[in-house]
Enzyme design. Structure first.
Site, PDB file in Angstrom:
ATOM      1  N   LYS A  84      29.327  12.108  -7.461  1.00 17.76           N
ATOM      2  CA  LYS A  84      29.840  13.416  -7.503  1.00 17.76           C
ATOM      3  C   LYS A  84      30.065  13.990  -8.857  1.00 17.76           C
ATOM      4  O   LYS A  84      29.570  15.242  -8.962  1.00 17.76           O
ATOM      5  CB  LYS A  84      31.050  13.529  -6.793  1.00 17.76           C
ATOM      6  CG  LYS A  84      31.583  14.930  -6.797  1.00 17.76           C
ATOM      7  CD  LYS A  84      32.669  15.347  -5.493  1.00 17.76           C
ATOM      8  CE  LYS A  84      32.859  16.673  -5.292  1.00 17.76           C
ATOM      9  NZ  LYS A  84      34.244  16.909  -4.201  1.00 17.76           N
ATOM     10  N   ASN A 125      27.615  18.995   1.027  1.00 13.05           N
ATOM     11  CA  ASN A 125      28.064  19.691   2.432  1.00 13.05           C
ATOM     12  C   ASN A 125      27.241  18.992   3.618  1.00 13.05           C
ATOM     13  O   ASN A 125      27.433  19.480   4.367  1.00 13.05           O
ATOM     14  CB  ASN A 125      28.069  20.959   2.453  1.00 13.05           C
ATOM     15  CG  ASN A 125      28.922  21.557   1.341  1.00 13.05           C
ATOM     16  OD1 ASN A 125      30.189  21.434   1.589  1.00 13.05           O
ATOM     17  ND2 ASN A 125      28.601  22.482   0.579  1.00 13.05           N
ATOM     18  N   ARG A 162      47.601  33.482 -13.819  1.00  5.80           N
ATOM     19  CA  ARG A 162      46.366  33.662 -13.980  1.00  5.80           C
ATOM     20  C   ARG A 162      45.602  32.036 -14.360  1.00  5.80           C
ATOM     21  O   ARG A 162      44.731  32.108 -15.067  1.00  5.80           O
ATOM     22  CB  ARG A 162      46.018  34.467 -14.961  1.00  5.80           C
ATOM     23  CG  ARG A 162      46.329  36.094 -14.297  1.00  5.80           C
ATOM     24  CD  ARG A 162      45.621  37.045 -15.409  1.00  5.80           C
ATOM     25  NE  ARG A 162      45.803  38.498 -14.835  1.00  5.80           N
ATOM     26  CZ  ARG A 162      46.858  39.278 -15.157  1.00  5.80           C
ATOM     27  NH1 ARG A 162      47.634  38.733 -16.152  1.00  5.80           N
ATOM     28  NH2 ARG A 162      46.972  40.559 -14.824  1.00  5.80           N
ATOM     29  N   HIS A 197      28.721  18.896   6.921  1.00  2.59           N
ATOM     30  CA  HIS A 197      29.881  19.839   7.061  1.00  2.59           C
ATOM     31  C   HIS A 197      29.819  20.964   7.791  1.00  2.59           C
ATOM     32  O   HIS A 197      30.814  21.753   8.084  1.00  2.59           O
ATOM     33  CB  HIS A 197      30.351  20.090   5.552  1.00  2.59           C
ATOM     34  CG  HIS A 197      31.023  18.982   4.630  1.00  2.59           C
ATOM     35  ND1 HIS A 197      30.352  17.695   4.632  1.00  2.59           N
ATOM     36  CD2 HIS A 197      32.205  18.677   3.969  1.00  2.59           C
ATOM     37  CE1 HIS A 197      31.172  16.801   3.836  1.00  2.59           C
ATOM     38  NE2 HIS A 197      32.199  17.507   3.816  1.00  2.59           N
ATOM     39  N   HIS A 245      32.829  21.417   9.968  1.00  3.90           N
ATOM     40  CA  HIS A 245      33.906  22.695   9.910  1.00  3.90           C
ATOM     41  C   HIS A 245      33.916  23.462  11.234  1.00  3.90           C
ATOM     42  O   HIS A 245      34.902  23.880  11.516  1.00  3.90           O
ATOM     43  CB  HIS A 245      33.345  23.584   8.665  1.00  3.90           C
ATOM     44  CG  HIS A 245      33.623  22.879   7.270  1.00  3.90           C
ATOM     45  ND1 HIS A 245      33.272  23.179   6.130  1.00  3.90           N
ATOM     46  CD2 HIS A 245      34.304  21.783   6.911  1.00  3.90           C
ATOM     47  CE1 HIS A 245      33.682  22.809   5.352  1.00  3.90           C
ATOM     48  NE2 HIS A 245      34.371  21.745   5.590  1.00  3.90           N
ATOM     49  N   HIS A 259      39.210  15.650   9.024  1.00  2.00           N
ATOM     50  CA  HIS A 259      38.069  16.127   8.473  1.00  2.00           C
ATOM     51  C   HIS A 259      36.658  15.291   8.549  1.00  2.00           C
ATOM     52  O   HIS A 259      35.614  15.329   8.881  1.00  2.00           O
ATOM     53  CB  HIS A 259      38.385  16.747   7.019  1.00  2.00           C
ATOM     54  CG  HIS A 259      37.032  17.122   6.332  1.00  2.00           C
ATOM     55  ND1 HIS A 259      36.502  18.223   6.560  1.00  2.00           N
ATOM     56  CD2 HIS A 259      36.679  16.433   5.374  1.00  2.00           C
ATOM     57  CE1 HIS A 259      35.691  18.335   5.746  1.00  2.00           C
ATOM     58  NE2 HIS A 259      35.620  17.293   4.918  1.00  2.00           N
ATOM     59  N   GLU A 276      28.060  25.315  -7.403  1.00  2.95           N
ATOM     60  CA  GLU A 276      27.554  25.277  -6.058  1.00  2.95           C
ATOM     61  C   GLU A 276      26.303  26.324  -5.961  1.00  2.95           C
ATOM     62  O   GLU A 276      26.325  26.962  -5.069  1.00  2.95           O
ATOM     63  CB  GLU A 276      28.572  25.018  -4.963  1.00  2.95           C
ATOM     64  CG  GLU A 276      27.765  24.635  -3.476  1.00  2.95           C
ATOM     65  CD  GLU A 276      28.913  24.359  -2.488  1.00  2.95           C
ATOM     66  OE1 GLU A 276      28.497  25.119  -1.644  1.00  2.95           O
ATOM     67  OE2 GLU A 276      29.724  23.768  -2.612  1.00  2.95           O
ATOM     68  N   ARG A 287      24.743  21.201  -5.608  1.00  3.55           N
ATOM     69  CA  ARG A 287      26.105  20.737  -5.231  1.00  3.55           C
ATOM     70  C   ARG A 287      26.185  20.898  -3.802  1.00  3.55           C
ATOM     71  O   ARG A 287      27.053  20.443  -3.155  1.00  3.55           O
ATOM     72  CB  ARG A 287      27.265  21.624  -5.963  1.00  3.55           C
ATOM     73  CG  ARG A 287      28.473  21.077  -5.709  1.00  3.55           C
ATOM     74  CD  ARG A 287      29.725  21.751  -6.526  1.00  3.55           C
ATOM     75  NE  ARG A 287      30.770  20.940  -5.903  1.00  3.55           N
ATOM     76  CZ  ARG A 287      32.155  21.297  -6.931  1.00  3.55           C
ATOM     77  NH1 ARG A 287      32.080  21.606  -7.857  1.00  3.55           N
ATOM     78  NH2 ARG A 287      33.299  20.644  -6.413  1.00  3.55           N
ATOM     79  N   GLU A 327      32.845  10.460   4.075  1.00  3.03           N
ATOM     80  CA  GLU A 327      32.449  10.867   2.985  1.00  3.03           C
ATOM     81  C   GLU A 327      31.850  10.055   1.986  1.00  3.03           C
ATOM     82  O   GLU A 327      30.923  10.300   1.070  1.00  3.03           O
ATOM     83  CB  GLU A 327      33.697  11.584   2.040  1.00  3.03           C
ATOM     84  CG  GLU A 327      34.362  12.865   2.958  1.00  3.03           C
ATOM     85  CD  GLU A 327      33.469  14.232   2.758  1.00  3.03           C
ATOM     86  OE1 GLU A 327      32.525  13.920   2.320  1.00  3.03           O
ATOM     87  OE2 GLU A 327      33.978  15.129   3.364  1.00  3.03           O
ATOM     88  N   LYS A 359      36.917  21.942  -6.581  1.00  2.00           N
ATOM     89  CA  LYS A 359      36.980  23.032  -5.610  1.00  2.00           C
ATOM     90  C   LYS A 359      38.559  23.099  -5.239  1.00  2.00           C
ATOM     91  O   LYS A 359      39.184  21.978  -4.782  1.00  2.00           O
ATOM     92  CB  LYS A 359      36.198  22.482  -4.217  1.00  2.00           C
ATOM     93  CG  LYS A 359      34.845  23.004  -4.455  1.00  2.00           C
ATOM     94  CD  LYS A 359      34.096  22.784  -3.348  1.00  2.00           C
ATOM     95  CE  LYS A 359      32.573  23.176  -3.263  1.00  2.00           C
ATOM     96  NZ  LYS A 359      32.026  22.869  -1.870  1.00  2.00           N
TER      97      LYS A 359
END
Length: 355
Positions: free
Chosen positions: A226, A244, A120, A247, A251, A264, A236, A240, A184, A142
């Site tokens: 960032k 992206n 956990r 992206h 993606h 990427h 997000e 935030r 990036e 993330k």
């Protein structure tokens, strides 16, 4: 050494940036304490840096075990995650243990998600060894894995205890991987830092030559950008999402071609060009701004044109994006260089761009 703070109340941490950090064993003592540590890396990075890191940890009296995973985006999945769990159970790690991610974005995301979910939740340290991971994926908490239906669709927010960025690891990074990381970097300038975008273009020759002094400034500036966004919007729900930019298209390219065919950063670069075209078609920016995006991406050595997948295929792939709300894709677009906005793109404009 440059230090960047990520302010998140009791989950705050620092990003340490300098050359030769993997040899400084004293960096780890305060963070690790008396915990047992599992260092998890991949088959590309481990031969280069694992022994150096294990030696530094050993000099601090830290008990370690190590696991080496296969390298590649195609291994960022549930099967590899189970391999990590099995290793931790076999070695009798517990809730007082700690993980260290030594590698690029795939390792960072995998190990971070394992740390978020094992018993956990246990702490972990990010040691990013690719430019893309150093400026982006290692910062902000993330973590996650890919699913057959899309990239990063399974995961959790789990902040690292510290990020250790050794610039020397970029010396062994293949050129293609290095250039992909610069996508990036460009993104940060486009969405919120005009001054940095101009600095980047002005210093591009030295950056491409991997000048260490320029890289320390570059990585720190990206992390500061960032960190400020993450501190304001950790999960997000607002600004935030601007991170992206490019992206949603990117993606779709990665998934449509098959993970690993395009890196990427390469997919994001082409995605940013598509997003800039969309911004122009929507009347948000003029042709000069759109051309500036394409010029800097091309000068970096990254693709400015997306692969042909078919209009319907692109739209189908983008419908799986995490930014879909009530069936509508929210795109990150540019109001100007240095300012982003989130909004849907009308179907007729989107289809015209993709066609």
């Amino acid at each position: 050494m440059t230090t960047v703070n990520v302010d998140l109340a009791n989950r705050s941490y620092t990003i340490e940036i300098a050359s030769g950090l993997l040899r400084r064993h004293n960096l780890f003592s305060d963070t690790v304490g008396k915990r047992r540590v599992a260092v998890i890396s991949n088959s590309t990075v481990a031969p280069l840096y694992l022994n150096q890191l294990l030696n530094s940890l050993g000099q601090s009296g830290i008990a370690t075990e190590s696991l080496v995973l296969p390298d590649g985006e195609q291994y960022k999945n549930q099967t590899t995650l189970e391999t990590i769990y099995d290793f931790l159970f076999e070695k009798k790690f517990d809730r007082k243990s700690m993980l260290i991610a030594l590698g690029g974005g795939v390792i960072g995301d995998l190990v971070g998600y394992a740390a978020a979910t094992f018993m956990r939740g246990i702490p972990f340290i990010q040691i990013p060894t690719t430019l893309l991971a150093q400026v982006d994926s290692s910062v902000g908490g993330k973590t996650g894995i890919n699913h057959a239906r899309g990239k990063n669709l399974i995961g959790a927010f789990h902040q690292p205890a510290v990020v250790i960025t050794d610039i020397e690891t970029l010396n062994t990074l293949p050129k293609r991987e290095y250039l992909a990381g610069l996508a990036e970097v460009i993104k940060y300038g486009l969405i919120g830092d005009t001054e940095f975008f101009d600095w980047y273009e002005h210093n591009l020759t030295g950056i491409l030559n991997r000048d260490a002094q320029l890289l320390e400034h570059l990585i720190a500036r990206c992390c500061q950008n960032k960190a400020s966004i993450v501190s304001a919007d950790e999960t997000e729900s607002g600004v935030r999402a601007y991170l992206n930019f490019g992206h949603t298209f990117g993606h779709a390219i990665e998934l449509g071609l098959g993970y690993g065919h395009w890196l990427h950063g390469e997919a994001v670069a082409a995605g940013m060009c598509l997003a800039a075209i969309a911004s122009e078609r929507m009347g948000l920016i003029n042709s000069t701004a759109r051309a500036a995006v394409e010029r800097v991406i091309a000068a970096t050595g990254l693709p400015t044109e997306a692969p042909v997948l078919g209009v319907d295929r692109y739209i189908d792939l983008m419908s799986l994006d995490k930014k879909v709300e009530r069936g509508e894709v929210k795109f990150i677009l540019l109001k100007e260089i240095g300012e982003a906005v989130s909004m849907p793109v009308p179907s007729e404009i989107l289809r015209a761009i993709l066609k």
